[in-house]
Design a protein around this motif. Sequence first.
Motif, mmCIF file in Angstrom:
data_model
loop_
_atom_site.group_PDB
_atom_site.id
_atom_site.type_symbol
_atom_site.label_atom_id
_atom_site.label_comp_id
_atom_site.label_asym_id
_atom_site.label_seq_id
_atom_site.Cartn_x
_atom_site.Cartn_y
_atom_site.Cartn_z
ATOM 1 N N UNK A 160 0.827 -1.335 0.396
ATOM 2 C CA UNK A 160 -0.411 0.138 0.007
ATOM 3 C C UNK A 160 0.549 1.101 0.239
ATOM 4 N N UNK A 161 1.771 1.308 1.139
ATOM 5 C CA UNK A 161 2.754 2.538 0.813
ATOM 6 C C UNK A 161 3.907 2.303 -0.786
ATOM 7 N N UNK A 162 3.675 1.377 -1.098
ATOM 8 C CA UNK A 162 4.419 1.508 -2.438
ATOM 9 C C UNK A 162 3.093 2.246 -3.526
ATOM 10 N N UNK A 163 1.878 2.126 -2.818
ATOM 11 C CA UNK A 163 1.226 2.100 -4.340
ATOM 12 C C UNK A 163 0.724 3.793 -4.256
ATOM 13 N N UNK A 164 1.420 3.982 -2.570
ATOM 14 C CA UNK A 164 1.245 5.814 -2.777
ATOM 15 C C UNK A 164 2.230 6.595 -3.391
ATOM 16 N N UNK A 165 3.788 5.564 -3.710
ATOM 17 C CA UNK A 165 4.522 6.227 -4.356
ATOM 18 C C UNK A 165 4.078 6.523 -5.630
ATOM 19 N N UNK A 166 3.697 5.121 -6.033
ATOM 20 C CA UNK A 166 3.532 4.899 -7.951
ATOM 21 C C UNK A 166 2.036 5.760 -7.943
ATOM 22 N N UNK A 167 1.100 6.498 -7.582
ATOM 23 C CA UNK A 167 0.362 7.486 -7.554
ATOM 24 C C UNK A 167 0.952 8.826 -7.895
ATOM 25 N N UNK A 168 1.925 9.550 -6.586
ATOM 26 C CA UNK A 168 2.297 10.268 -6.430
ATOM 27 C C UNK A 168 3.312 10.851 -7.234
ATOM 28 N N UNK A 169 4.487 10.171 -7.549
ATOM 29 C CA UNK A 169 5.674 9.890 -8.211
ATOM 30 C C UNK A 169 5.528 10.411 -10.145
ATOM 31 N N UNK A 170 6.030 11.216 -9.903
ATOM 32 C CA UNK A 170 5.810 12.123 -11.788
ATOM 33 C C UNK A 170 6.709 10.464 -13.025
ATOM 34 N N UNK A 171 8.073 10.729 -11.970
ATOM 35 C CA UNK A 171 8.807 9.570 -13.118
ATOM 36 C C UNK A 171 9.333 8.847 -12.425
ATOM 37 N N UNK A 172 10.752 8.353 -12.429
ATOM 38 C CA UNK A 172 11.354 7.359 -12.249
ATOM 39 C C UNK A 172 12.533 7.691 -11.089
ATOM 40 N N UNK A 173 12.672 9.055 -11.665
ATOM 41 C CA UNK A 173 13.682 9.742 -10.867
ATOM 42 C C UNK A 173 13.197 9.407 -9.017
ATOM 43 N N UNK A 174 12.324 10.210 -9.410
ATOM 44 C CA UNK A 174 11.126 10.739 -7.795
ATOM 45 C C UNK A 174 10.249 9.113 -7.277
ATOM 46 N N UNK A 175 10.300 8.420 -7.702
ATOM 47 C CA UNK A 175 10.491 6.634 -7.400
ATOM 48 C C UNK A 175 11.683 6.155 -6.360
ATOM 49 N N UNK A 176 12.759 6.808 -7.638
ATOM 50 C CA UNK A 176 14.338 6.374 -6.755
ATOM 51 C C UNK A 176 14.123 6.960 -5.558
ATOM 52 N N UNK A 177 13.566 8.266 -6.349
ATOM 53 C CA UNK A 177 14.451 8.987 -4.431
ATOM 54 C C UNK A 177 13.057 9.023 -3.140
ATOM 55 N N UNK A 178 12.390 8.735 -3.509
ATOM 56 C CA UNK A 178 11.191 7.868 -2.485
ATOM 57 C C UNK A 178 12.040 6.498 -2.600
#
Length: 262
Positions: A160-178
């Motif tokens: 569920x935490x990963x879902x929030x990351x996938x919903x809020x991030x705009x690109x792969x760099x944002x996901x990696x930073x999270x």
Amino acid sequence: MTPRAVGRVLWLGAWTLFLRELRRYSKEALETVLAPAFQALVYFVILVFALGPERGTDEGEALLSHAVPGLILMAVLFRSAETTAFSLLLDRMEGIISDVLMAPLGAAEMTVAYALAGAVSGLATGVVVLAGAMLVWPLPPTHFWALPVFAALSALMMSLAGMLIGLFCEKWDHMAAAFVFVLTPLTFLSGVFAPVDTLPAAAAFAVRFNPIFHAIEGFRYGFLGSGTGADPLASLAVVAGTVVFLLACNGVVIHRGYKLKP
């Protein structure tokens, strides 16, 4: 032709989305299963050599026994979060999410389907890591019930935490930073390798408010029994409460179509 009746919950649609996510996970088994198992083994080997003269002593064996459950659950946590974060971000960036939104699926059905697929993928990875860990460092469980309960709840929490990351991030760099700046520190500083009591008093106190700490300590309780850093029932309540909270957050975000609809 009489139209097919659809109930309040479209079980078939939710099941289909769940299976689609599992197939996506299984197609990358080398990365999703073998790589985390190899990574956990590398961490264990590094820890063994880092013990130096303490290796083979009672203190050294106690530290390794403390670390093994943490390494197993860490693989579960990261895989669960990565699965849903990757799926949702990829679907959004490639426009595939439109196909999911066109189906008569509600926010609750989408949330459950994605979350369960991520949790199952994390647990499957954890089983492989567990098997490998038991080969190199046999550790019979003390309270067997705690292992599947905490593993399942922890996997669902991080999915569920990963879902929030996938919903809020705009690109792969944002996901990696999270993952690098948020999830990794929260996990590594939650007693994966050593008891949190070894941290400074203020840091040890703050860590106890981290749900990941309670997930790891609850899972460790299943192997070691007493002597962990938290009460298992209190940890169970914290992890379960976090799952409910994250379920609600994801349901609200998906229901509003935040960054899902143009």
